[in-house]
Scaffold this active site. Structure first.
Site, PDB file in Angstrom:
ATOM      1  N   ASP A   1       0.895  -1.121   0.066  1.00 19.08           N
ATOM      2  CA  ASP A   1      -0.136  -0.018  -0.034  1.00 19.08           C
ATOM      3  C   ASP A   1       0.839   1.149   0.011  1.00 19.08           C
ATOM      4  OD1 ASP A   1      -2.426  -1.405  -0.045  1.00 19.08           O
ATOM      5  OD2 ASP A   1      -3.053  -0.811   2.020  1.00 19.08           O
TER       6      ASP A   1
ATOM      7  N   GLN B   1      -9.255   8.376  -0.281  1.00 15.56           N
ATOM      8  CA  GLN B   1      -9.246   9.180   0.725  1.00 15.56           C
ATOM      9  C   GLN B   1      -7.742  10.052   0.773  1.00 15.56           C
ATOM     10  OE1 GLN B   1      -9.796   6.113   3.658  1.00 15.56           O
ATOM     11  NE2 GLN B   1     -11.236   7.255   4.644  1.00 15.56           N
TER      12      GLN B   1
ATOM     13  N   LYS C   1      -2.535   7.215   8.362  1.00  7.47           N
ATOM     14  CA  LYS C   1      -1.800   5.877   8.061  1.00  7.47           C
ATOM     15  C   LYS C   1      -0.570   5.391   8.934  1.00  7.47           C
ATOM     16  CE  LYS C   1      -2.286   3.767   4.336  1.00  7.47           C
ATOM     17  NZ  LYS C   1      -2.328   3.337   2.887  1.00  7.47           N
TER      18      LYS C   1
ATOM     19  N   GLU D   1     -15.946  -3.171   5.312  1.00  8.91           N
ATOM     20  CA  GLU D   1     -14.609  -3.824   4.785  1.00  8.91           C
ATOM     21  C   GLU D   1     -14.806  -5.410   5.018  1.00  8.91           C
ATOM     22  OE1 GLU D   1     -13.223  -1.622   3.494  1.00  8.91           O
ATOM     23  OE2 GLU D   1     -10.957  -2.250   3.188  1.00  8.91           O
TER      24      GLU D   1
ATOM     25  N   CYS E   1      36.008  15.892  34.724  1.00  7.72           N
ATOM     26  CA  CYS E   1      36.627  16.829  35.409  1.00  7.72           C
ATOM     27  C   CYS E   1      36.176  17.059  36.775  1.00  7.72           C
ATOM     28  CB  CYS E   1      37.139  18.213  34.868  1.00  7.72           C
ATOM     29  SG  CYS E   1      35.786  19.074  34.543  1.00  7.72           S
TER      30      CYS E   1
ATOM     31  N   LYS F   1      -8.681   1.919  10.387  1.00  7.62           N
ATOM     32  CA  LYS F   1      -8.978   1.901   8.853  1.00  7.62           C
ATOM     33  C   LYS F   1      -8.395   0.421   8.657  1.00  7.62           C
ATOM     34  CE  LYS F   1      -7.047   3.818   4.579  1.00  7.62           C
ATOM     35  NZ  LYS F   1      -6.666   2.327   4.238  1.00  7.62           N
TER      36      LYS F   1
ATOM     37  N   CYS G   1      38.303  21.252  30.759  1.00  5.03           N
ATOM     38  CA  CYS G   1      38.267  19.720  30.990  1.00  5.03           C
ATOM     39  C   CYS G   1      38.557  19.007  29.779  1.00  5.03           C
ATOM     40  CB  CYS G   1      36.679  19.685  30.767  1.00  5.03           C
ATOM     41  SG  CYS G   1      35.947  18.082  30.894  1.00  5.03           S
TER      42      CYS G   1
HETATM   43 ZN   LIG Z   1      34.486  18.576  32.649  1.00  5.76          ZN
END
Ligand SMILES: [Zn+2]
Length: 500
Positions: A44, A86, A299, A172, A394, A112, A412
């Protein structure tokens, strides 16, 4: 001169476009035919993609306004309620775009069903005909087959009395998973199996099919219901099996409901491929159009799946801490996925995700999957996601700006390493690889950018050779190459310098 050249290009483009339109038209017709004969050649989703491309190239194309194909073996009957195609939304974004133009106080949401459409035609409560989808306005008369199906009522009864209804009932035809598994496992899927059975001349096997209804229209104008919800209740009262109906008051509620249905989808008795969203008011004029605009098919997609969030890891890049969701493995577009970025603390908090909650994971155009929605259905077992407070490199207190969680310490370690890597990348020192930079950083030899430029071949050799080779005074070509590479990039533009 240039003008005529331009015209040639324009003509070429126009030519390409016409060719593509012709190609798409042919493909759509071919697949439609096989689809309605019960032998789906493509999914689909693939069919929808062709349809959408044709729609964007040539919105007035006749093929878009007629659906289905004749199977040729049955008597042709005109529908009471024309069966158009649709509008479709493939994801929440497309649905929201539609909902923006269609603001309703309530959104009525139905499953659906992924089966084959059928219209039952009644006269004063008695079943006269059952008509397949066909081309949307004329279909095959399969009344004899339909009478064998579960849920097809020969007489409409309510409280023991015949209902004086004249008009169409639409539903359906589906095959349940258990029937498919037990008797028709040779068919690719339930829809194909149902399609094939209902169009058999001898009607054999139709007792394995079930009709689930969702629409009705009295052709004499005496509608026994006044809105969409009453319609479903009325169908149910007459004895039909009906689609589940959920009433939402906002588009976001529809999106959340879709996520929860996606989650239970596999446990349902039959296949559904999305939801149908409409308003409470019945719009007869709109429903009669080839492509009704006031309702939409929302969907499901292969690019979305529901999983359970197990934990959040924090990936460190430079000084920035990025939350990464770790969840139970799911299949997205054929790939197994277990991790998705949560972008930053703000995004994480806005989603409302918690450890143990269900999440909708998506992977669309983007390479990295992401979490789109959180579903909270059992909050007792969910817990808050811990956000790190200290830098694990750190030990500095992390700074949470919402859109970014980061270590504010300029020295750091990870941050320096990140700067070193960035420099090598921007300046483009090709032979200085990431792992070598990391090794140099860890050894302490390179702690800042200028340290790269004091490196010697002798210092680099240990990173390429083992101790034995060094003892034998062997030279490393790799080390020499790196030094050359660094030296070749000593001169650079100011913009590169600043970027690095
Ligand atoms: Zn750090």
């Amino acid at each position: 001169m240039s003008n005529s050249l331009f015209d040639v290009e324009k003509l070429q483009a126009e030519n390409d476009r016409s060719l593509r339109i012709a190609e798409l038209s042919a493909l759509i017709q071919r697949y439609q035919k096989s689809y309605y004969n019960g032998e789906g050649e493509i999914s689909d989703a693939e069919f929808d993609a062709l349809w959408d491309e044709l729609k964007s190239l040539d919105p007035d194309n006749a093929i878009l306004h007629s659906v289905g194909a004749d199977s040729g073996n049955f008597e042709k009957i005109r529908h009471i309620m024309p069966m158009g195609s649709q509008e479709k939304a493939a994801d929440p974004e497309q649905f929201l775009a539609w909902a923006k133009k269609h603001s309703y106080p309530e959104y009525l949401v139905e499953y659906k069903l992924d089966g084959a459409s059928l219209e039952l035609q009644y006269e004063h409560g008695l079943l006269r005909r059952a008509v397949t989808r066909g081309d949307g306005s004329v279909g095959d008369d399969i009344t004899a087959n339909a009478r064998k199906m579960n849920g097809v009522l020969p007489v409409l009864l309510c409280d023991g009395k015949t209902v004086d209804y004249t008009g169409g009932i639409r539903g359906e035809v589906i095959m349940t998973h258990s029937v498919h598994k037990n008797f028709f496992s040779d068919k690719a899927n339930c829809r194909n199996a149902a399609n094939g059975l209902m169009k058999r001349k001898d009607g054999e096997g139709c007792e394995n099919l079930t009709l689930i209804t969702y629409d009705a229209f009295a052709s004499d104008g005496k509608q026994p219901f006044s809105d969409e919800e009453e319609k479903i209740l009325w169908l149910n009262k007459c004895g039909f099996t009906v689609v589940p109906l959920k009433i939402c008051t906002a588009p976001q509620e529809v999106i959340d409901y879709r996520a929860s249905v996606m989650d239970i989808r596999k446990k349902l008795e039959y296949d559904i491929d999305g939801l149908v969203v409409k308003e409470r008011t019945i719009r007869y004029e709109d429903a009669a159009r080839a492509r009704p605009d006031r309702q939409i098919a929302f969907k499901f997609s292969l690019e979305e799946a529901v999983s359970v969030l197990r934990k959040v890891e924090w990936s460190i890049n430079g000084g920035t801490y990025t939350p990464v969701a770790v969840f139970d493995e799911v299949l997205l577009n054929g790939t197994t996925v277990q991790r998705a970025s949560l972008a930053n603390p703000d995004t994480m908090r806005a989603l409302g995700v918690k450890i143990g909650c269900k999440v909708v994971v998506v992977k669309r155009g983007e390479i990295i999957p992401k979490i789109e929605t959180a579903i909270h259905e059992n909050s007792g077992t969910e817990s808050e996601i811990p956000v790190p407070e200290k830098c694990e490199v750190c030990g500095s207190a992390l700074s949470d700006e919402g859109s970014r969680l980061f270590c504010p310490n300029k020295n750091c370690g990870k941050r320096i390493l990140h700067q070193l890597l960035k420099w090598v990348n921007v300046v483009d020192i090709r032979d200085l690889g990431e792992s070598l930079v990391e090794a140099l950083f860890k050894s302490g030899r390179v702690r800042c950018i200028s340290d790269f430029y004091t490196l010697t071949t002798a210092e680099l050799t240990p990173f390429f050779l083992n101790e034995e080779s060094i003892a034998a005074e062997k030279k490393s070509l790799g080390a020499e190459k790196v030094i050359k590479s660094i030296k070749s990039r000593v001169n650079m533009s100011l913009s590169v310098f600043v970027a690095g």
